[in-house]
Design an enzyme around this catalytic site. Structure first.
Site, PDB file in Angstrom:
ATOM      1  N   THR A  93       1.149  -1.146  -0.276  1.00  0.00           N
ATOM      2  CA  THR A  93      -0.156  -0.073   0.070  1.00  0.00           C
ATOM      3  C   THR A  93       0.960   1.239   0.231  1.00  0.00           C
ATOM      4  O   THR A  93       0.846   2.052   0.967  1.00  0.00           O
ATOM      5  CB  THR A  93      -1.194  -0.302   1.420  1.00  0.00           C
ATOM      6  OG1 THR A  93      -0.351   0.204   2.421  1.00  0.00           O
ATOM      7  CG2 THR A  93      -1.992  -0.949   1.404  1.00  0.00           C
ATOM      8  N   GLU A 159       0.198  -6.471  10.971  1.00  0.00           N
ATOM      9  CA  GLU A 159       1.595  -6.186  10.476  1.00  0.00           C
ATOM     10  C   GLU A 159       2.176  -5.687  11.562  1.00  0.00           C
ATOM     11  O   GLU A 159       1.960  -4.571  11.585  1.00  0.00           O
ATOM     12  CB  GLU A 159       2.032  -6.916   9.270  1.00  0.00           C
ATOM     13  CG  GLU A 159       1.865  -5.884   8.722  1.00  0.00           C
ATOM     14  CD  GLU A 159       3.206  -4.780   8.487  1.00  0.00           C
ATOM     15  OE1 GLU A 159       3.931  -5.460   9.275  1.00  0.00           O
ATOM     16  OE2 GLU A 159       3.390  -4.382   7.941  1.00  0.00           O
ATOM     17  N   ASN A 219       2.918   3.461  14.292  1.00  0.00           N
ATOM     18  CA  ASN A 219       3.855   4.136  13.519  1.00  0.00           C
ATOM     19  C   ASN A 219       3.572   5.087  14.192  1.00  0.00           C
ATOM     20  O   ASN A 219       4.827   6.077  13.870  1.00  0.00           O
ATOM     21  CB  ASN A 219       3.727   3.635  12.206  1.00  0.00           C
ATOM     22  CG  ASN A 219       4.253   2.270  12.072  1.00  0.00           C
ATOM     23  OD1 ASN A 219       5.109   1.454  12.884  1.00  0.00           O
ATOM     24  ND2 ASN A 219       4.208   2.018  10.388  1.00  0.00           N
ATOM     25  N   CYS A 271       7.498   2.148   5.298  1.00  0.00           N
ATOM     26  CA  CYS A 271       6.833   1.994   6.030  1.00  0.00           C
ATOM     27  C   CYS A 271       6.638   3.444   6.702  1.00  0.00           C
ATOM     28  O   CYS A 271       5.320   4.017   6.876  1.00  0.00           O
ATOM     29  CB  CYS A 271       6.814   1.121   7.353  1.00  0.00           C
ATOM     30  SG  CYS A 271       6.423  -0.283   5.941  1.00  0.00           S
ATOM     31  N   ARG A 342      14.492   2.273   0.142  1.00  0.00           N
ATOM     32  CA  ARG A 342      13.173   2.982  -0.684  1.00  0.00           C
ATOM     33  C   ARG A 342      13.185   4.398   1.185  1.00  0.00           C
ATOM     34  O   ARG A 342      13.341   4.134   2.097  1.00  0.00           O
ATOM     35  CB  ARG A 342      12.143   2.481  -0.248  1.00  0.00           C
ATOM     36  CG  ARG A 342      11.557   1.442  -0.479  1.00  0.00           C
ATOM     37  CD  ARG A 342      10.751   0.554  -1.136  1.00  0.00           C
ATOM     38  NE  ARG A 342      10.595  -0.667   0.304  1.00  0.00           N
ATOM     39  CZ  ARG A 342       9.563  -1.237   0.654  1.00  0.00           C
ATOM     40  NH1 ARG A 342       8.217  -1.550   0.781  1.00  0.00           N
ATOM     41  NH2 ARG A 342       9.647  -1.724   1.914  1.00  0.00           N
TER      42      ARG A 342
END
Length: 447
Positions: A93, A159, A219, A271, A342
């Site tokens: 995503t 997750e 996060n 992420c 990334r």
């Protein structure tokens, strides 16, 4: 009869989850739409570097000598639909181009492709990180488009994998969160996770929105903690303090804790940055944007660290232009024990200096191939020594164990100038200074 499990998407999350489910004793079928990826996995090879994953795959992939044969792979949606009792959706995503919002196209496509092949009772379990409200919409889609109708249920099971520790985090998680709407869905997921739960892993049952929010909330908290100590590093730079000692002192307060309090060039990866941005975007859509305005500053602090590292490098070279100056960069991945570049702060800093005229040479233990794809015009070396040879300044930007074990004296023999900037605050200043190096770390002007 034991449950059969499919895993839709065999990237970082999916490949790890599929191998772990086989390790837990289930028959597993992994599905992907990329033939090259399927071919690699069928050979027991990983499409990315993750410690322990290759060994786990080879222990279970069918056709490999000595394996259990419990793990197979396919590109056939009909085969997957007929095989599985529980279908885990583990697709990517990413952030939408030019927007903060999350791109749901891969999740939507996976559900749309799977639904027509669900002819009997099945549980579809989302693991991808999605905007809150997605599960409600996808559950309605499943009920409408699956031949099984309401017997094709949805659940959400976020997750919490850390790159470099993904196998451990899947087999021995610190918590399991499931968003469910029926006792049957909860029962099936308790069966799937009976092993970890039996070891004492907490099993948290909640509704769809809460399950979706857990990952983004976690996060966001971690990003806040990292950016907080980096903001303190900026203050320490201005005031002449030592952010490492500051972090040590406040970390002894058990309400704060010591984890994620190492100042440096900030976080990156696939992420944290995109998740906090997608969270802000979704909050705006819900009319709750004011609740998350602080995340804009968190993001700003984080991105500012990269520019500050560039300016610290310029200062170490005497100010002025980078033209003709040789810069060695140790690290390309966004974190150690991964080949993931990334949104890597290390590679971003290297790229900025290169674009301003510096002759940059990069070395990373695992991320070289991926780094070359992102920044093909940078120089690359096959060892730390080769990268440092002839350098006017050395930047330590990814905290690999290999870099902490370098011999500063030997490295000094090949450098033009013994100047090292520690962008991760993990090297031993005294060790480097004893070898004749000028050592400088972010947020520690007097250390």
């Amino acid at each position: 009869m034991s449950l059969k499990i499919t895993v839709i998407g065999t990237g970082y999350l999916g490949a790890t989850h599929a191998a772990a489910m086989a390790e837990l004793g289930f028959e597993v079928l992994g599905l992907d739409v990329v033939p090259e990826k399927i071919a690699m996995l069928e050979r027991g090879e990983t499409p990315m570097y993750e410690p322990g994953l290759g060994e786990l795959l080879r222990r279970h992939v069918a056709g490999i000598e000595g394996s259990t044969g419990r793990l197979r792979f396919t590109m056939d949606w009909a085969e997957a639909g007929a095989f599985g009792d529980v279908h885990f959706v583990c697709v990517n995503t990413p952030q939408k181009h030019g927007e903060y919002a999350c791109d749901m196209s891969y999740v939507d496509s996976a559900i749309a492709s799977l639904a027509p092949h669900l002819h009997g009772p099945a549980l579809v379990v989302g693991k991808s990180t999605v905007p809150v409200g997605s599960a409600e919409r996808l559950a309605a889609y499943l009920a409408e488009h699956a031949p099984a109708g309401g017997d094709a249920e949805l659940a959400w099971n976020p997750e919490f994998l850390r790159e470099g520790f993904a196998v451990q985090d899947t087999l021995h998680p610190d918590r399991i969160v499931v968003g469910v709407r029926s006792e049957r869905a909860e029962k099936l997921l308790r069966e799937v996770y009976a092993g970890p739960v039996g070891e004492g892993t907490p099993f948290v049952v909640t509704d769809f929105p809460t399950a979706e929010l857990v990952k983004t909330a976690a996060n966001s908290f971690l990003a806040t903690k990292i950016s907080f100590i980096n903001a303190m590093a900026e203050v320490c730079e201005a005031a002449g303090g030592d952010v490492a000692k500051l972090a040590e002192a406040i970390g002894h307060d058990d309400r704060i804790g010591r984890k994620f309090l190492r100042a440096g060039i900030g976080f990156g990866g696939g992420c944290l940055p995109k998740d906090i941005r997608a969270f802000m975007a979704r909050a705006g859509e819900l009319g709750a944007d004011q609740a998350l305005t602080f995340l804009r500053e968190i993001d700003s602090i984080n991105m500012r660290r990269r520019g500050q590292m560039v300016e610290m490098t310029r200062e170490a070279l005497g100010g002025g232009s980078f033209l003709g100056r040789r810069v060695a960069v140790l690290g390309a991945t966004f974190k150690p024990d991964s080949d993931d570049v990334r949104d890597s702060p290390a590679l971003n800093v290297a790229g900025q200096i290169h674009l301003q005229g510096g002759q940059v040479t990069v070395y990373d233990p695992k991320g070289m191939d991926n780094a070359r794809k992102v920044f093909p015009t940078l120089g690359y070396a096959d060892s730390a020594t080769a990268a440092v040879r002839g350098a006017d300044v050395v930047l330590h930007l990814t905290e690999w164990q290999e870099f902490r074990e370098l011999d500063p004296a030997a490295l000094g023999e090949v450098a033009t100038a013994r100047v090292i900037l520690d962008g991760r605050n993990t090297l031993d200043p005294e060790l480097w200074r004893r070898a004749g190096w000028t050592y400088r770390a972010m947020g520690r002007p007097t250390a």
